[in-house]
Design a protein around this motif. Sequence first.
Motif, PDB file in Angstrom:
ATOM      1  N   ALA A 154       0.850  -1.203   0.000  1.00 20.81           N
ATOM      2  CA  ALA A 154       0.000   0.000   0.000  1.00 20.81           C
ATOM      3  C   ALA A 154       0.880   1.245   0.000  1.00 20.81           C
ATOM      4  CB  ALA A 154      -0.885  -0.001   1.234  1.00 20.81           C
ATOM      5  N   PRO A 155       0.472   2.281  -0.750  1.00 19.82           N
ATOM      6  CA  PRO A 155       1.250   3.518  -0.695  1.00 19.82           C
ATOM      7  C   PRO A 155       1.230   4.111   0.717  1.00 19.82           C
ATOM      8  CG  PRO A 155      -0.531   3.674  -2.335  1.00 19.82           C
ATOM      9  CD  PRO A 155      -0.688   2.375  -1.631  1.00 19.82           C
ATOM     10  N   ARG A 156       2.386   4.602   1.175  1.00 19.01           N
ATOM     11  CA  ARG A 156       2.454   5.234   2.493  1.00 19.01           C
ATOM     12  C   ARG A 156       2.265   6.734   2.303  1.00 19.01           C
ATOM     13  NH1 ARG A 156       7.259   1.304   2.008  1.00 19.01           N
ATOM     14  NH2 ARG A 156       6.553   1.853  -0.070  1.00 19.01           N
ATOM     15  N   GLU A 157       1.010   7.158   2.389  1.00 19.49           N
ATOM     16  CA  GLU A 157       0.707   8.535   1.979  1.00 19.49           C
ATOM     17  C   GLU A 157       1.073   9.573   3.017  1.00 19.49           C
ATOM     18  OE1 GLU A 157      -2.813   9.282  -0.326  1.00 19.49           O
ATOM     19  OE2 GLU A 157      -3.036   7.119  -0.661  1.00 19.49           O
ATOM     20  N   LYS A 158       1.076   9.155   4.302  1.00 20.07           N
ATOM     21  CA  LYS A 158       1.462  10.115   5.344  1.00 20.07           C
ATOM     22  C   LYS A 158       2.826   9.714   5.901  1.00 20.07           C
ATOM     23  CE  LYS A 158      -2.412  12.543   7.240  1.00 20.07           C
ATOM     24  NZ  LYS A 158      -3.315  12.353   6.096  1.00 20.07           N
ATOM     25  N   MET A 159       3.820  10.532   5.604  1.00 15.71           N
ATOM     26  CA  MET A 159       5.167  10.197   6.069  1.00 15.71           C
ATOM     27  C   MET A 159       5.854  11.443   6.571  1.00 15.71           C
ATOM     28  SD  MET A 159       6.801   7.700   3.228  1.00 15.71           S
ATOM     29  CE  MET A 159       6.034   8.522   1.849  1.00 15.71           C
ATOM     30  N   ASN A 160       6.729  11.259   7.562  1.00 16.96           N
ATOM     31  CA  ASN A 160       7.567  12.394   7.931  1.00 16.96           C
ATOM     32  C   ASN A 160       8.856  12.320   7.106  1.00 16.96           C
ATOM     33  OD1 ASN A 160       9.392  10.658   9.177  1.00 16.96           O
ATOM     34  ND2 ASN A 160       8.344  10.816  11.153  1.00 16.96           N
ATOM     35  N   LYS A 161       9.715  13.310   7.336  1.00 18.45           N
ATOM     36  CA  LYS A 161      10.918  13.428   6.520  1.00 18.45           C
ATOM     37  C   LYS A 161      11.784  12.158   6.580  1.00 18.45           C
ATOM     38  CE  LYS A 161      15.038  16.257   6.397  1.00 18.45           C
ATOM     39  NZ  LYS A 161      15.816  17.243   7.104  1.00 18.45           N
ATOM     40  N   ALA A 162      11.995  11.656   7.797  1.00 16.90           N
ATOM     41  CA  ALA A 162      12.879  10.493   7.950  1.00 16.90           C
ATOM     42  C   ALA A 162      12.288   9.265   7.260  1.00 16.90           C
ATOM     43  CB  ALA A 162      13.119  10.210   9.428  1.00 16.90           C
ATOM     44  N   GLU A 163      10.970   9.077   7.428  1.00 17.70           N
ATOM     45  CA  GLU A 163      10.331   7.916   6.792  1.00 17.70           C
ATOM     46  C   GLU A 163      10.430   8.005   5.266  1.00 17.70           C
ATOM     47  OE1 GLU A 163       6.948   7.114  10.235  1.00 17.70           O
ATOM     48  OE2 GLU A 163       6.571   8.556   8.638  1.00 17.70           O
ATOM     49  N   TYR A 164      10.193   9.208   4.739  1.00 20.08           N
ATOM     50  CA  TYR A 164      10.258   9.375   3.280  1.00 20.08           C
ATOM     51  C   TYR A 164      11.648   9.054   2.750  1.00 20.08           C
ATOM     52  CZ  TYR A 164      10.208  11.438  -1.349  1.00 20.08           C
ATOM     53  OH  TYR A 164      10.332  11.628  -2.701  1.00 20.08           O
ATOM     54  N   ARG A 165      12.668   9.444   3.508  1.00 19.00           N
ATOM     55  CA  ARG A 165      14.041   9.259   3.032  1.00 19.00           C
ATOM     56  C   ARG A 165      14.519   7.827   3.185  1.00 19.00           C
ATOM     57  NH1 ARG A 165      17.246  14.559   2.492  1.00 19.00           N
ATOM     58  NH2 ARG A 165      18.113  13.094   1.035  1.00 19.00           N
ATOM     59  N   ASN A 166      13.824   7.039   4.007  1.00 17.78           N
ATOM     60  CA  ASN A 166      14.274   5.658   4.214  1.00 17.78           C
ATOM     61  C   ASN A 166      13.299   4.629   3.675  1.00 17.78           C
ATOM     62  OD1 ASN A 166      16.753   6.094   5.583  1.00 17.78           O
ATOM     63  ND2 ASN A 166      15.546   6.875   7.302  1.00 17.78           N
ATOM     64  N   LEU A 167      12.582   4.994   2.620  1.00 16.73           N
ATOM     65  CA  LEU A 167      11.615   4.066   2.049  1.00 16.73           C
ATOM     66  C   LEU A 167      12.317   2.848   1.456  1.00 16.73           C
ATOM     67  CD1 LEU A 167       9.094   6.157  -0.056  1.00 16.73           C
ATOM     68  CD2 LEU A 167       8.599   4.593   1.819  1.00 16.73           C
ATOM     69  N   ASP A 168      11.876   1.636   1.889  1.00 14.21           N
ATOM     70  CA  ASP A 168      12.322   0.493   1.104  1.00 14.21           C
ATOM     71  C   ASP A 168      11.081  -0.046   0.399  1.00 14.21           C
ATOM     72  OD1 ASP A 168      10.998  -0.455   3.255  1.00 14.21           O
ATOM     73  OD2 ASP A 168      12.611  -1.714   4.027  1.00 14.21           O
ATOM     74  N   ASN A 169      11.235  -1.044  -0.440  1.00 16.44           N
ATOM     75  CA  ASN A 169      10.076  -1.586  -1.143  1.00 16.44           C
ATOM     76  C   ASN A 169       9.345  -0.563  -1.980  1.00 16.44           C
ATOM     77  OD1 ASN A 169      10.009  -4.194  -0.589  1.00 16.44           O
ATOM     78  ND2 ASN A 169       8.643  -4.064   1.184  1.00 16.44           N
ATOM     79  N   GLU A 170      10.039   0.467  -2.452  1.00 12.22           N
ATOM     80  CA  GLU A 170       9.336   1.488  -3.206  1.00 12.22           C
ATOM     81  C   GLU A 170       8.983   0.972  -4.603  1.00 12.22           C
ATOM     82  OE1 GLU A 170       7.568   3.739  -2.809  1.00 12.22           O
ATOM     83  OE2 GLU A 170       8.197   5.710  -3.487  1.00 12.22           O
ATOM     84  N   THR A 171       7.783   1.310  -5.076  1.00 10.03           N
ATOM     85  CA  THR A 171       7.434   1.004  -6.461  1.00 10.03           C
ATOM     86  C   THR A 171       7.196   2.325  -7.199  1.00 10.03           C
ATOM     87  OG1 THR A 171       5.022   0.946  -6.222  1.00 10.03           O
ATOM     88  CG2 THR A 171       6.212  -1.083  -5.675  1.00 10.03           C
ATOM     89  N   ILE A 172       7.316   2.252  -8.515  1.00 12.04           N
ATOM     90  CA  ILE A 172       7.148   3.482  -9.291  1.00 12.04           C
ATOM     91  C   ILE A 172       5.734   4.034  -9.110  1.00 12.04           C
ATOM     92  CG2 ILE A 172       7.082   4.417 -11.645  1.00 12.04           C
ATOM     93  CD1 ILE A 172       9.390   2.401 -12.285  1.00 12.04           C
TER      94      ILE A 172
END
Length: 218
Positions: A154-172
Amino acid sequence: MNTAEQIKQIRQFSYKKMVTDHTGHNFDHIERVVKMATRLSKEEKTDKLITLAAAYLHDVADDKLVDDPAELEIEIKNFLKSIELTDDQIDEIMYITHNLSFSKSLSKNPPKLSLAGQVVQDSDRLDAIGAIGITRAIYYGGANAETIYDPSIAPREKMNKAEYRNLDNETIINHFYEKLLKLTSMMNTPTAKNIALHRQQFMYEFLNEFQSEWLSEI
Ligand code: ADP
Ligand code: NI
């Protein structure tokens, strides 16, 4: 040195630093951001040298592109001094390039940008959406071995700065929901907002088609 000559020198500096990049920050991204910043700068009546310098330099010290951004920032400052910008002009340009990123705007106290900074930020964000934004996301995803799409993540739509910068499993496709579709409401200037609304519409059409094809519905 006059302003036109200074801008020419800054363009040349940026070109040398960006020309080898293959992560979607190639110099053509810089040229589009500068073109849009020129347009928005006229609308918003911002200082041309500050606006264009920040547009040309905004990705040069990006920590995704260089190992030591602080060292690059010193190099940029020395370069700007060598072409006779004042300390105040250099400080304003460096503040903009240091603070305009999407991840910084997710922090608890997002930095406040000058109007020139807002114009450059809008121009950078506009290049991340619409047909070009879609192409850049796919290009970046390919270069970083991302999966195209995985409905189980599922897309992680609410993220803080640290979470956004450490995304794994990202899909286009998730990147659209986690960043690209948020940018329109984050535009600073009215002209950029209007352009963004048009480009966002196109991204929604693309995502609808993508879903239908994924499900073999069309
Ligand atoms: P910029 O500030 O110039 O938009 P970024 O480094 O944030 O630079 O991103 C470069 C391009 O790659 C942008 O078009 C962005 O949307 C895209 N991109 C960034 N992260 C991802 C990702 N995880 N998956 C797909 N595209 C991405
Ligand atoms: Ni950029």
